[in-house]
Scaffold this active site. Structure first.
Site, PDB file in Angstrom:
ATOM      1  N   GLU A 160     107.333 -17.288  23.969  1.00 40.17           N
ATOM      2  CA  GLU A 160     108.456 -16.610  23.320  1.00 40.17           C
ATOM      3  C   GLU A 160     109.426 -16.083  24.379  1.00 40.17           C
ATOM      4  O   GLU A 160     109.712 -14.884  24.476  1.00 40.17           O
ATOM      5  CB  GLU A 160     107.898 -15.532  22.387  1.00 40.17           C
ATOM      6  CG  GLU A 160     107.043 -16.191  21.294  1.00 40.17           C
ATOM      7  CD  GLU A 160     106.281 -15.227  20.393  1.00 40.17           C
ATOM      8  OE1 GLU A 160     106.583 -14.023  20.395  1.00 40.17           O
ATOM      9  OE2 GLU A 160     105.361 -15.701  19.695  1.00 40.17           O
ATOM     10  N   GLU A 356     111.040 -10.334  15.045  1.00 43.12           N
ATOM     11  CA  GLU A 356     110.910 -11.763  15.277  1.00 43.12           C
ATOM     12  C   GLU A 356     112.339 -12.258  15.429  1.00 43.12           C
ATOM     13  O   GLU A 356     113.081 -12.352  14.449  1.00 43.12           O
ATOM     14  CB  GLU A 356     110.219 -12.459  14.108  1.00 43.12           C
ATOM     15  CG  GLU A 356     108.770 -12.039  13.879  1.00 43.12           C
ATOM     16  CD  GLU A 356     107.781 -12.664  14.859  1.00 43.12           C
ATOM     17  OE1 GLU A 356     108.197 -13.502  15.684  1.00 43.12           O
ATOM     18  OE2 GLU A 356     106.601 -12.298  14.791  1.00 43.12           O
TER      19      GLU A 356
HETATM   20  O1  0X9 Z   1     101.377 -13.361  14.716  1.00 40.75           O
HETATM   21  C1  0X9 Z   1     101.977 -12.608  15.485  1.00 40.75           C
HETATM   22  O2  0X9 Z   1     101.439 -12.033  16.431  1.00 40.75           O
HETATM   23  C2  0X9 Z   1     103.478 -12.335  15.254  1.00 40.75           C
HETATM   24  N1  0X9 Z   1     104.184 -13.555  15.012  1.00 40.75           N
HETATM   25  S1  0X9 Z   1     104.391 -14.601  16.247  1.00 40.75           S
HETATM   26  O3  0X9 Z   1     104.984 -15.825  15.711  1.00 40.75           O
HETATM   27  N2  0X9 Z   1     105.435 -13.984  17.282  1.00 40.75           N
HETATM   28  O4  0X9 Z   1     103.145 -14.823  16.889  1.00 40.75           O
HETATM   29  C3  0X9 Z   1     103.656 -11.474  14.026  1.00 40.75           C
HETATM   30  C4  0X9 Z   1     102.910 -10.207  14.069  1.00 40.75           C
HETATM   31  C5  0X9 Z   1     103.167  -9.437  12.831  1.00 40.75           C
HETATM   32  N3  0X9 Z   1     102.042  -8.666  12.497  1.00 40.75           N
HETATM   33  C6  0X9 Z   1     101.222  -8.930  11.454  1.00 40.75           C
HETATM   34  N4  0X9 Z   1     101.470  -9.852  10.574  1.00 40.75           N
HETATM   35  N5  0X9 Z   1     100.151  -8.187  11.415  1.00 40.75           N
HETATM   36 ZN    ZN Z   2     104.842 -13.494  19.179  1.00 39.62          ZN
END
Ligand code: 0X9
Ligand code: ZN
Length: 410
Positions: A160, A356
């Protein structure tokens, strides 16, 4: 990951352009198209250990190991899958992104430009021994601990890169605007304590760009006991760790690690936050999907404390007016435990957001994580006002509500 309607099969097949192997040589990763239409089904999928990358109305795209693919197959939800095999390369236009050495140089130059109001620091070393660097910006550095503080972080996830670049360029913008005499920025900087740590996972970042080829790497570079690499740093924080949407399998892209805060990168963040009790607001930058997320992420339940819930909602809504992102509770995406903001809010009651960033969706060939240098300026610009807003209210975030509330520093 946003719901964007159904893509044609032709477009879909373009999204599966071969990409370099994401794990070690003996561990094949698979792109999977999976039938899942709501947050409940997405959470079941996330629970298998895959990392969900793209959301559409009636399916999702995820990346995972053979074992994880088997689990999805067992659920009966696997529509199709493709191995992640070849290399993915991008043009030299991406040279505008700062690698580790270039970032260090830029931070030094910011410090040189504004020596009285900036201080460089390291929160500790990564698994491979790189410094996790940051810049502190305040008009009153000597007594900054007494001022309301905002912490901005980027780069928990290696691929990212835009999250690292945005954090870095926001620091640069603050320094430039202060030096140019911008009245609002001068007043904010003079009365606030700003901590910006652009790359929490410098090993992952460097690995992902090694040899000029992107590798779709997500985790840190921990050598796991079974010969695989990496812990997902956004599953390793110690609040409700391991309670869903993270994996015990070291080969998984969402591997939670052997215990909470097992990684030097997450423990460094923990120690740093706990050493700065004046931090009232935290912003963790990720990519991609154009979302503003707030706790909880480990449960569908909303935050119980009504004024805390309202502060997150009101602030997220306000920030969306500038960046155009969609505000929502983290678990509306899918349940995931051990992320940064569940910990910072859950453990320390810090008002916490995950952005995001751009782009809205993946486009072709996995471009969601690699949107090119052309988007940097626009993304920094649209997120600068939200940052100034967070700074403004960091003295007492509850001011966004009618009733007021506790003031910072505590
Ligand atoms: O999955 C993640 O860590 C985050 N998205 S990513 O595509 N950047 O990897 C989102 C984290 C959001 N938190 C939760 N859904 N608990
Ligand atoms: Zn991420």
């Amino acid at each position: 990951m946003k719901l964007r309607g159904i893509l044609s099969l032709a477009v879909l097949s373009l999204m599966f352009l071969p990409i370099r192997h994401a794990q070690t040589a003996d561990t094949t990763q698979y792109w999977m198209k999976i039938e899942a239409t709501d947050k409940f089904q997405r959470s079941v999928v996330a629970d298998t250990g895959v990392s969900i990358e793209i959301l559409r109305d009636d399916f999702i795209i995820a990346l995972g190991s053979q074992a994880e693919k088997n689990r999805i197959e067992k659920l009966g939800w696997l529509i199709s899958s493709y191995p992640l095999t070849a290399e993915m390369d991008f043009p030299a236009k991406d040279a505008e992104y700062h690698n580790f050495v270039e970032r260090e140089a830029l931070l030094k130059s910011l410090n040189k430009k504004l020596p009285q109001q900036t201080q460089l620091f390291s929160i500790g070393k990564s698994v491979e021994g790189r410094e996790i660097q940051g810049i502190r910006i305040s008009g009153n550095l000597a007594q900054a601990d007494q001022l309301p503080a905002l912490l901005i972080m980027g780069g928990h996830h290696a691929r990212e890169h835009l999250s690292i670049e945005t954090a870095l360029r926001i620091a640069q913008q603050l320094v430039d605007d202060y030096a140019a005499g911008d009245a609002r920025v001068m007043s904010l900087v003079d009365h606030r304590d700003i901590h910006i740590i652009p790359a929490i996972n410098p090993d992952g970042q460097e690995w992902d760009i090694k040899d000029g080829r992107y590798k779709m790497w997500r985790k840190n570079r921990r050598a796991n006991s079974n010969g695989t690499y990496g812990v997902d740093l956004n599953r390793n924080y110690g609040y409700q760790w391991g309670t869903g949407g993270s994996s015990k399998d070291p080969n998984s892209d969402t591997y939670m690690g052997p215990r909470p805060f097992s990684e030097p990168e997450t423990i460094a963040v923990k120690n740093y936050v706990e050493a700065h009790q004046n931090i009232s607001i935290l912003l963790s930058l990720h990519t991609f999907s154009q979302l503003i997320l707030y706790p909880w992420g480990h449960t569908y339940d909303p935050i119980t404390q009504q004024n805390d819930l309202r502060v997150h909602e009101v602030m997220a809504q306000k920030m969306a007016e500038w960046n155009g992102y969609k505000p929502q509770q983290s678990s509306d995406l899918y349940i995931a435990s051990g992320d940064t903001t569940d910990w910072s809010y859950g453990e320390h009651k810090i008002i916490s957001f995950t952005f995001e960033l751009d782009p809205a969706n993946n486009g072709f060939g996995g471009g969601g994580f690699y949107p090119g240098a052309g988007v940097i300026r626009e993304v920094v610009d649209k997120n600068y006002q939200p940052v100034l807003y967070l700074l403004e209210y960091s003295d007492n975030p509850y001011r966004v509500l009618d009733g007021g509330g506790i003031s910072f520093p505590r």
